[in-house]
Design a protein around this motif. Structure first.
Motif, mmCIF file in Angstrom:
data_model
loop_
_atom_site.group_PDB
_atom_site.id
_atom_site.type_symbol
_atom_site.label_atom_id
_atom_site.label_comp_id
_atom_site.label_asym_id
_atom_site.label_seq_id
_atom_site.Cartn_x
_atom_site.Cartn_y
_atom_site.Cartn_z
ATOM 1 N N ASP A 117 -29.040 -46.498 31.336
ATOM 2 C CA ASP A 117 -30.423 -46.409 32.075
ATOM 3 C C ASP A 117 -30.539 -45.178 32.911
ATOM 4 N N SER A 118 -29.413 -44.417 33.065
ATOM 5 C CA SER A 118 -29.281 -43.309 33.958
ATOM 6 C C SER A 118 -28.963 -42.231 33.067
ATOM 7 N N GLY A 119 -29.646 -41.152 33.358
ATOM 8 C CA GLY A 119 -29.401 -39.980 32.558
ATOM 9 C C GLY A 119 -28.883 -38.688 33.212
ATOM 10 N N CYS A 120 -28.040 -39.030 34.328
ATOM 11 C CA CYS A 120 -27.529 -37.899 35.353
ATOM 12 C C CYS A 120 -26.037 -37.837 35.263
ATOM 13 N N GLN A 121 -25.559 -36.709 35.271
ATOM 14 C CA GLN A 121 -24.278 -36.293 35.209
ATOM 15 C C GLN A 121 -23.844 -35.900 36.507
#
Length: 262
Positions: free
Chosen positions: A88-92
């Protein structure tokens, strides 16, 4: 004097103009607002996990959300927000300035690489065994420390009593803090010994589990990869890739990390 501050307009128009100017300055310098106190923050380097110096809010530089949601197994919000398992998260967390990939692409890639329920079920027993070894080693280390500390206290008490008797025989009063330094030292020594023993108790069988499980995981991955390519099972089993093998082999470490993070 108040009217002179914004001639030719109302207070509302002045506030809107100041807000727009502030937003323009923030965008020009690459600053972002804290999601809790709206304090402007500039990022000059480091990872994308931000901690506000005013309200101590922990938030993500990429999406601007507060890091408060824990993972399904109790993982810390910071770890779970940037985890490859969080579809659900697209952050690195680690990405160079201006080089973070599109969040939707990251999210889709994580969904494609996510292991199916079969692989998760296969890795559950070794994860439970790893956590059980860690819990057992912790309990043994604590029990060993209590035993060593109790024995050292008894020995110290006997020696202290004998020393006091020797002082009395020579008609000399013992010091007021007699034996306190020895007691503090015995606390540290016994604690260090217990921690060292607990570490050995955990890592020796844990290393054996890792080696055995890696061999089993390779066999399982090969069998499932062959079965999954058969026309009969292709509809029910997705094709396995190398990252699925890494998911299986890292199951013991992942379970221990989750247990320590919870």
């Amino acid at each position: 004097f108040h009217a002179a501050a914004h001639r030719g307009g109302s207070c509302e128009e002045y506030e809107m103009r100041v807000t727009a100017e502030t937003r323009g300055i923030s965008e020009a310098f690459g600053a972002k607002d804290c999601p809790r106190c709206e304090r402007q923050t500039m990022k000059s380097g480091g990872c994308n996990h931000m901690t506000c110096q005013v309200c101590r809010c922990e938030w993500c530089w990429i999406c601007g959300d507060q890091l408060v949601v824990r993972g399904p197994h109790g993982e810390s919000p910071i770890y779970w927000h940037y985890s490859e398992e969080n579809v659900d998260s697209g952050c690195q967390q680690f990405a160079d300035a201006g080089q973070h990939p599109d969040t939707e692409e990251v999210r889709l890639r994580r969904r494609d690489r996510a292991p199916g329920p079969l692989l998760k079920r296969l890795s559950m027993p070794v994860g439970a065994l790893s956590v059980a070894l860690l819990a057992l080693a912790t309990l043994l280390a604590l029990s060993l420390w209590l035993l060593l500390y109790s024995v050292s206290c008894c020995v110290a008490a006997v020696l202290r009593t004998a020393a006091r008797v020797a002082y009395r025989c020579r008609s000399v009063d013992p010091p007021d803090a007699f034996g306190e330094a020895c007691a503090r030292k015995s606390l540290r020594v016994t604690l260090y010994c217990a921690v060292a023993c607990g570490t050995v108790i955990f890592f020796v069988p844990f290393f054996v589990v890792i080696v055995a499980w890696e061999a089993i995981a390779v066999v399982l991955w090969v069998v499932l990869a062959i079965v999954g390519r058969l026309p009969i099972f292709r509809r029910y089993m997705p094709a396995l890739e190398w990252h699925h093998l890494r998911f299986l082999t890292s199951a013991p470490w992942r379970a221990v990390h989750r247990f320590c993070s919870s």
